[in-house]
Scaffold this motif. Sequence first.
Motif, PDB file in Angstrom:
ATOM      1  N   GLY A 181     -66.126  11.061 -14.231  1.00  0.00           N
ATOM      2  CA  GLY A 181     -65.097  10.207 -15.376  1.00  0.00           C
ATOM      3  C   GLY A 181     -64.840  11.203 -16.483  1.00  0.00           C
ATOM      4  O   GLY A 181     -64.225  10.435 -17.430  1.00  0.00           O
ATOM      5  N   VAL A 182     -64.961  12.495 -16.539  1.00  0.00           N
ATOM      6  CA  VAL A 182     -64.908  13.106 -17.952  1.00  0.00           C
ATOM      7  C   VAL A 182     -64.149  14.435 -17.419  1.00  0.00           C
ATOM      8  O   VAL A 182     -64.831  15.229 -16.694  1.00  0.00           O
ATOM      9  CB  VAL A 182     -65.828  13.514 -18.605  1.00  0.00           C
ATOM     10  CG1 VAL A 182     -65.498  14.307 -19.838  1.00  0.00           C
ATOM     11  CG2 VAL A 182     -66.555  12.228 -19.012  1.00  0.00           C
ATOM     12  N   ARG A 200     -64.930  21.068 -11.748  1.00  0.00           N
ATOM     13  CA  ARG A 200     -63.771  20.404 -12.298  1.00  0.00           C
ATOM     14  C   ARG A 200     -62.634  20.780 -11.151  1.00  0.00           C
ATOM     15  O   ARG A 200     -62.589  21.840 -10.791  1.00  0.00           O
ATOM     16  CB  ARG A 200     -63.157  20.873 -13.579  1.00  0.00           C
ATOM     17  CG  ARG A 200     -64.001  20.375 -14.585  1.00  0.00           C
ATOM     18  CD  ARG A 200     -63.516  20.647 -16.141  1.00  0.00           C
ATOM     19  NE  ARG A 200     -63.635  22.072 -16.423  1.00  0.00           N
ATOM     20  CZ  ARG A 200     -62.545  23.028 -16.934  1.00  0.00           C
ATOM     21  NH1 ARG A 200     -61.212  22.131 -17.317  1.00  0.00           N
ATOM     22  NH2 ARG A 200     -62.566  24.057 -17.181  1.00  0.00           N
ATOM     23  N   MET A 201     -61.852  19.759 -10.710  1.00  0.00           N
ATOM     24  CA  MET A 201     -61.160  19.960  -9.586  1.00  0.00           C
ATOM     25  C   MET A 201     -59.819  20.807  -9.929  1.00  0.00           C
ATOM     26  O   MET A 201     -59.330  20.526 -11.543  1.00  0.00           O
ATOM     27  CB  MET A 201     -60.316  18.686  -8.949  1.00  0.00           C
ATOM     28  CG  MET A 201     -59.488  18.869  -7.853  1.00  0.00           C
ATOM     29  SD  MET A 201     -59.936  19.904  -6.623  1.00  0.00           S
ATOM     30  CE  MET A 201     -61.162  18.926  -5.755  1.00  0.00           C
ATOM     31  N   VAL A 202     -59.172  21.876  -9.602  1.00  0.00           N
ATOM     32  CA  VAL A 202     -58.010  22.465 -10.216  1.00  0.00           C
ATOM     33  C   VAL A 202     -56.763  21.792  -9.186  1.00  0.00           C
ATOM     34  O   VAL A 202     -56.660  21.829  -8.068  1.00  0.00           O
ATOM     35  CB  VAL A 202     -58.163  23.970  -9.970  1.00  0.00           C
ATOM     36  CG1 VAL A 202     -56.808  24.866 -10.061  1.00  0.00           C
ATOM     37  CG2 VAL A 202     -59.370  24.761 -10.279  1.00  0.00           C
ATOM     38  N   SER A 216     -66.559  16.347 -11.375  1.00  0.00           N
ATOM     39  CA  SER A 216     -67.297  15.373 -10.193  1.00  0.00           C
ATOM     40  C   SER A 216     -68.511  16.175 -10.096  1.00  0.00           C
ATOM     41  O   SER A 216     -68.811  17.429 -10.027  1.00  0.00           O
ATOM     42  CB  SER A 216     -66.482  15.707  -8.818  1.00  0.00           C
ATOM     43  OG  SER A 216     -65.085  15.161  -8.998  1.00  0.00           O
ATOM     44  N   LEU A 217     -69.470  15.204  -9.357  1.00  0.00           N
ATOM     45  CA  LEU A 217     -70.673  16.015  -8.931  1.00  0.00           C
ATOM     46  C   LEU A 217     -70.686  15.809  -7.446  1.00  0.00           C
ATOM     47  O   LEU A 217     -70.301  15.066  -6.838  1.00  0.00           O
ATOM     48  CB  LEU A 217     -71.919  14.638  -9.404  1.00  0.00           C
ATOM     49  CG  LEU A 217     -73.229  14.842  -8.732  1.00  0.00           C
ATOM     50  CD1 LEU A 217     -73.763  16.365  -9.291  1.00  0.00           C
ATOM     51  CD2 LEU A 217     -74.260  13.670  -9.053  1.00  0.00           C
TER      52      LEU A 217
END
Length: 260
Positions: free
Chosen positions: A22-23, A124-126, A27-28
Amino acid sequence: MELDTRNGQHVVGHSVLKADLGVGGRSLIVISGIALPEWRIDSDETHRLDCRLMLREPAGMIEQSAVHVGLASIGNGDSEWVFATDQARLAVEAEELVLIINLAVMGEPSSLNRFSYQIVLTHRMVVSEITGTISWPTAWLRPTAPTPAGVSGVFSLRANELTTTPASGPLGGTVEHLLPLTPGEIVSVVIGEETCLATYRIAEPPLGRNLKVTVAARKPNGAGETMLDPVAANGDLMTLSVAQPTRTNVDFILSSDSIA
Protein backbone atom coordinates in the motif's frame (compact mmCIF):
# COMPACT_ATOMS: atom_id res chain seq x y z
CA MET A 1 22.04 -27.69 -13.73
CA GLU A 2 18.99 -25.62 -14.62
CA LEU A 3 15.51 -26.19 -13.23
CA ASP A 4 12.32 -24.36 -14.20
CA THR A 5 9.25 -23.82 -12.04
CA ARG A 6 7.10 -24.20 -15.16
CA ASN A 7 8.26 -27.81 -15.56
CA GLY A 8 6.47 -30.33 -13.34
CA GLN A 9 9.46 -32.67 -13.62
CA HIS A 10 11.70 -30.00 -12.09
CA VAL A 11 9.57 -28.49 -9.30
CA VAL A 12 6.55 -29.53 -7.20
CA GLY A 13 4.42 -27.46 -4.89
CA HIS A 14 5.59 -24.14 -6.27
CA SER A 15 3.52 -21.30 -4.87
CA VAL A 16 3.66 -17.51 -4.87
CA LEU A 17 1.98 -15.29 -2.29
CA LYS A 18 1.74 -11.56 -3.01
CA ALA A 19 0.53 -8.78 -0.72
CA ASP A 20 0.22 -5.11 -1.61
CA LEU A 21 1.95 -3.06 1.08
CA GLY A 22 0.00 0.00 0.00
CA VAL A 23 2.95 2.39 -0.18
CA GLY A 24 4.71 3.50 -3.35
CA GLY A 25 3.76 0.42 -5.34
CA ARG A 26 5.55 -1.87 -2.89
CA SER A 27 4.62 -5.54 -2.56
CA LEU A 28 5.60 -8.39 -0.26
CA ILE A 29 6.22 -11.63 -2.14
CA VAL A 30 6.73 -15.12 -0.69
CA ILE A 31 7.89 -17.85 -3.10
CA SER A 32 8.21 -21.47 -1.99
CA GLY A 33 8.32 -25.01 -3.30
CA ILE A 34 10.36 -28.20 -3.62
CA ALA A 35 12.92 -28.59 -6.41
CA LEU A 36 13.82 -31.97 -7.90
CA PRO A 37 17.48 -32.00 -8.97
CA GLU A 38 17.61 -35.84 -8.79
CA TRP A 39 21.42 -35.62 -8.68
CA ARG A 40 23.03 -39.06 -8.31
CA ILE A 41 26.73 -39.90 -8.02
CA ASP A 42 28.91 -42.90 -7.13
CA SER A 43 32.18 -41.46 -5.84
CA ASP A 44 34.22 -41.11 -2.64
CA GLU A 45 35.02 -37.52 -3.62
CA THR A 46 32.81 -34.53 -3.00
CA HIS A 47 31.18 -33.23 -6.17
CA ARG A 48 29.87 -29.68 -6.42
CA LEU A 49 27.65 -27.86 -8.90
CA ASP A 50 25.52 -24.75 -9.20
CA CYS A 51 21.79 -25.29 -9.59
CA ARG A 52 19.89 -22.44 -11.23
CA LEU A 53 16.17 -22.42 -10.43
CA MET A 54 14.20 -20.21 -12.83
CA LEU A 55 11.42 -18.73 -10.67
CA ARG A 56 9.57 -17.05 -13.57
CA GLU A 57 8.66 -14.01 -11.50
CA PRO A 58 9.32 -10.42 -12.69
CA ALA A 59 12.09 -8.88 -10.65
CA GLY A 60 10.87 -5.30 -10.46
CA MET A 61 13.02 -3.24 -8.11
CA ILE A 62 14.05 -5.52 -5.22
CA GLU A 63 14.44 -3.66 -1.93
CA GLN A 64 14.96 -6.51 0.57
CA SER A 65 15.13 -10.29 0.29
CA ALA A 66 15.71 -13.38 2.43
CA VAL A 67 16.43 -16.85 1.04
CA HIS A 68 16.20 -20.24 2.76
CA VAL A 69 17.05 -23.62 1.21
CA GLY A 70 16.90 -26.99 2.98
CA LEU A 71 17.46 -30.64 2.10
CA ALA A 72 14.15 -32.39 1.49
CA SER A 73 15.08 -35.87 0.18
CA ILE A 74 18.47 -37.63 0.13
CA GLY A 75 19.72 -41.21 -0.23
CA ASN A 76 22.95 -43.14 0.42
CA GLY A 77 24.14 -46.69 -0.25
CA ASP A 78 25.81 -47.32 3.12
CA SER A 79 29.05 -45.38 2.62
CA GLU A 80 30.61 -42.15 3.83
CA TRP A 81 28.53 -39.33 2.47
CA VAL A 82 28.11 -35.60 2.03
CA PHE A 83 24.90 -33.75 1.20
CA ALA A 84 24.97 -29.96 1.22
CA THR A 85 23.21 -26.86 0.03
CA ASP A 86 26.20 -24.67 0.80
CA GLN A 87 24.89 -21.33 -0.37
CA ALA A 88 21.81 -19.83 -1.98
CA ARG A 89 21.37 -16.40 -3.48
CA LEU A 90 18.78 -14.50 -5.47
CA ALA A 91 19.78 -13.16 -8.89
CA VAL A 92 18.09 -11.29 -11.73
CA GLU A 93 18.41 -12.52 -15.31
CA ALA A 94 16.43 -11.03 -18.19
CA GLU A 95 14.43 -9.08 -15.58
CA GLU A 96 13.22 -12.30 -13.89
CA LEU A 97 14.14 -13.82 -10.52
CA VAL A 98 16.55 -16.75 -10.44
CA LEU A 99 17.55 -18.74 -7.34
CA ILE A 100 21.15 -20.01 -7.51
CA ILE A 101 22.07 -22.83 -5.11
CA ASN A 102 25.54 -24.35 -4.57
CA LEU A 103 25.04 -28.11 -4.12
CA ALA A 104 27.53 -30.75 -2.91
CA VAL A 105 27.21 -34.56 -2.83
CA MET A 106 29.55 -37.47 -2.01
CA GLY A 107 28.85 -41.22 -1.61
CA GLU A 108 29.04 -44.66 -3.17
CA PRO A 109 26.31 -44.16 -4.28
CA SER A 110 24.45 -41.06 -3.08
CA SER A 111 21.60 -39.01 -4.47
CA LEU A 112 20.28 -35.57 -3.66
CA ASN A 113 16.74 -35.90 -4.87
CA ARG A 114 14.95 -32.82 -3.58
CA PHE A 115 15.49 -29.59 -1.73
CA SER A 116 12.96 -27.06 -0.45
CA TYR A 117 13.20 -23.32 -1.01
CA GLN A 118 11.58 -20.18 0.31
CA ILE A 119 12.22 -16.61 -0.77
CA VAL A 120 10.70 -13.60 0.95
CA LEU A 121 11.20 -10.20 -0.66
CA THR A 122 9.82 -6.73 -0.93
CA HIS A 123 9.94 -4.89 -4.21
CA ARG A 124 8.46 -2.06 -6.20
CA MET A 125 6.76 -2.87 -9.46
CA VAL A 126 8.25 -1.17 -12.50
CA VAL A 127 5.60 0.11 -14.93
CA SER A 128 6.73 -0.30 -18.54
CA GLU A 129 5.29 1.53 -21.54
CA ILE A 130 5.89 2.21 -25.22
CA THR A 131 4.36 5.28 -26.85
CA GLY A 132 4.51 6.91 -30.26
CA THR A 133 2.52 8.19 -33.21
CA ILE A 134 1.05 6.84 -36.43
CA SER A 135 0.74 9.21 -39.39
CA TRP A 136 -0.88 8.75 -42.78
CA PRO A 137 -2.20 10.88 -45.69
CA THR A 138 -5.72 12.14 -45.08
CA ALA A 139 -6.53 11.31 -48.69
CA TRP A 140 -5.92 7.64 -47.88
CA LEU A 141 -8.17 7.61 -44.83
CA ARG A 142 -10.16 10.41 -43.21
CA PRO A 143 -11.36 9.23 -39.76
CA THR A 144 -15.05 9.49 -39.07
CA ALA A 145 -14.25 11.54 -35.93
CA PRO A 146 -11.13 13.00 -34.23
CA THR A 147 -11.27 10.31 -31.55
CA PRO A 148 -9.93 6.75 -31.16
CA ALA A 149 -13.36 5.51 -32.20
CA GLY A 150 -12.86 7.27 -35.54
CA VAL A 151 -10.16 4.76 -36.53
CA SER A 152 -11.66 1.75 -34.78
CA GLY A 153 -10.63 -1.47 -36.51
CA VAL A 154 -8.19 0.27 -38.85
CA PHE A 155 -4.87 -0.18 -37.02
CA SER A 156 -3.46 -3.25 -35.33
CA LEU A 157 -0.39 -2.62 -33.19
CA ARG A 158 1.56 -4.68 -30.71
CA ALA A 159 4.91 -5.38 -29.11
CA ASN A 160 6.42 -8.67 -30.28
CA GLU A 161 9.37 -10.69 -29.03
CA LEU A 162 11.98 -10.81 -31.78
CA THR A 163 14.25 -13.79 -32.38
CA THR A 164 16.34 -14.68 -35.41
CA THR A 165 17.67 -17.83 -37.02
CA PRO A 166 20.23 -18.23 -39.80
CA ALA A 167 18.69 -18.17 -43.26
CA SER A 168 19.18 -21.15 -45.53
CA GLY A 169 20.64 -20.80 -48.98
CA PRO A 170 23.83 -19.36 -50.47
CA LEU A 171 23.04 -15.74 -49.55
CA GLY A 172 23.03 -16.40 -45.79
CA GLY A 173 21.61 -13.72 -43.53
CA THR A 174 18.97 -14.19 -40.84
CA VAL A 175 15.24 -14.82 -40.63
CA GLU A 176 13.11 -12.86 -38.14
CA HIS A 177 10.55 -14.58 -35.94
CA LEU A 178 7.94 -12.50 -34.10
CA LEU A 179 6.01 -13.76 -31.09
CA PRO A 180 3.03 -11.44 -30.36
CA LEU A 181 3.12 -10.31 -26.72
CA THR A 182 1.37 -7.06 -25.83
CA PRO A 183 -1.31 -5.26 -27.88
CA GLY A 184 -1.51 -1.48 -28.03
CA GLU A 185 -4.30 1.05 -28.27
CA ILE A 186 -4.95 4.37 -29.97
CA VAL A 187 -5.39 7.13 -27.38
CA SER A 188 -5.95 10.24 -29.55
CA VAL A 189 -6.46 11.28 -33.17
CA VAL A 190 -5.80 14.57 -34.99
CA ILE A 191 -7.29 15.08 -38.46
CA GLY A 192 -5.35 17.41 -40.74
CA GLU A 193 -6.08 18.58 -44.26
CA GLU A 194 -3.14 16.63 -45.66
CA THR A 195 -1.98 14.35 -42.83
CA CYS A 196 -3.66 12.61 -39.93
CA LEU A 197 -1.87 11.70 -36.72
CA ALA A 198 -2.83 9.11 -34.09
CA THR A 199 -1.07 8.69 -30.76
CA TYR A 200 -0.79 5.14 -29.41
CA ARG A 201 0.23 3.42 -26.19
CA ILE A 202 1.41 -0.12 -25.40
CA ALA A 203 0.99 -0.69 -21.66
CA GLU A 204 3.22 -3.04 -19.66
CA PRO A 205 5.27 -4.74 -22.37
CA PRO A 206 7.71 -7.26 -20.84
CA LEU A 207 11.14 -6.22 -19.61
CA GLY A 208 14.38 -7.89 -20.61
CA ARG A 209 13.25 -9.17 -24.01
CA ASN A 210 14.19 -8.12 -27.52
CA LEU A 211 11.07 -6.35 -28.73
CA LYS A 212 9.86 -5.20 -32.11
CA VAL A 213 6.79 -2.98 -32.42
CA THR A 214 4.63 -3.60 -35.47
CA VAL A 215 1.75 -1.52 -36.84
CA ALA A 216 -0.58 -2.84 -39.55
CA ALA A 217 -3.35 -0.89 -41.27
CA ARG A 218 -6.45 -2.42 -42.80
CA LYS A 219 -6.87 -1.11 -46.34
CA PRO A 220 -10.05 0.95 -46.88
CA ASN A 221 -11.14 -1.29 -49.74
CA GLY A 222 -10.88 -4.33 -47.48
CA ALA A 223 -8.08 -5.89 -49.57
CA GLY A 224 -5.90 -7.08 -46.69
CA GLU A 225 -3.45 -5.11 -44.56
CA THR A 226 -0.36 -3.02 -45.12
CA MET A 227 2.54 -2.69 -42.70
CA LEU A 228 3.68 0.76 -41.60
CA ASP A 229 7.34 1.76 -41.53
CA PRO A 230 9.13 3.19 -38.49
CA VAL A 231 10.06 6.83 -38.96
CA ALA A 232 13.57 6.23 -37.58
CA ALA A 233 15.67 3.33 -38.87
CA ASN A 234 15.41 0.46 -36.36
CA GLY A 235 13.24 2.71 -34.21
CA ASP A 236 10.82 -0.17 -33.78
CA LEU A 237 13.47 -2.30 -31.99
CA MET A 238 14.16 -2.08 -28.25
CA THR A 239 14.86 -3.90 -25.00
CA LEU A 240 13.21 -2.40 -21.93
CA SER A 241 14.77 -2.76 -18.48
CA VAL A 242 14.20 -1.78 -14.86
CA ALA A 243 16.57 1.14 -15.41
CA GLN A 244 14.78 2.16 -18.64
CA PRO A 245 11.23 0.76 -18.54
CA THR A 246 9.71 3.16 -21.06
CA ARG A 247 10.32 4.17 -24.66
CA THR A 248 8.79 7.23 -26.32
CA ASN A 249 8.70 8.55 -29.88
CA VAL A 250 8.40 5.11 -31.45
CA ASP A 251 6.73 6.65 -34.49
CA PHE A 252 5.34 5.04 -37.65
CA ILE A 253 4.32 6.41 -41.03
CA LEU A 254 2.25 5.05 -43.89
CA SER A 255 4.48 5.58 -46.91
CA SER A 256 3.31 6.29 -50.42
CA ASP A 257 4.81 2.96 -51.53
CA SER A 258 2.61 1.13 -49.01
CA ILE A 259 -0.49 2.94 -50.27
CA ALA A 260 0.31 2.02 -53.83
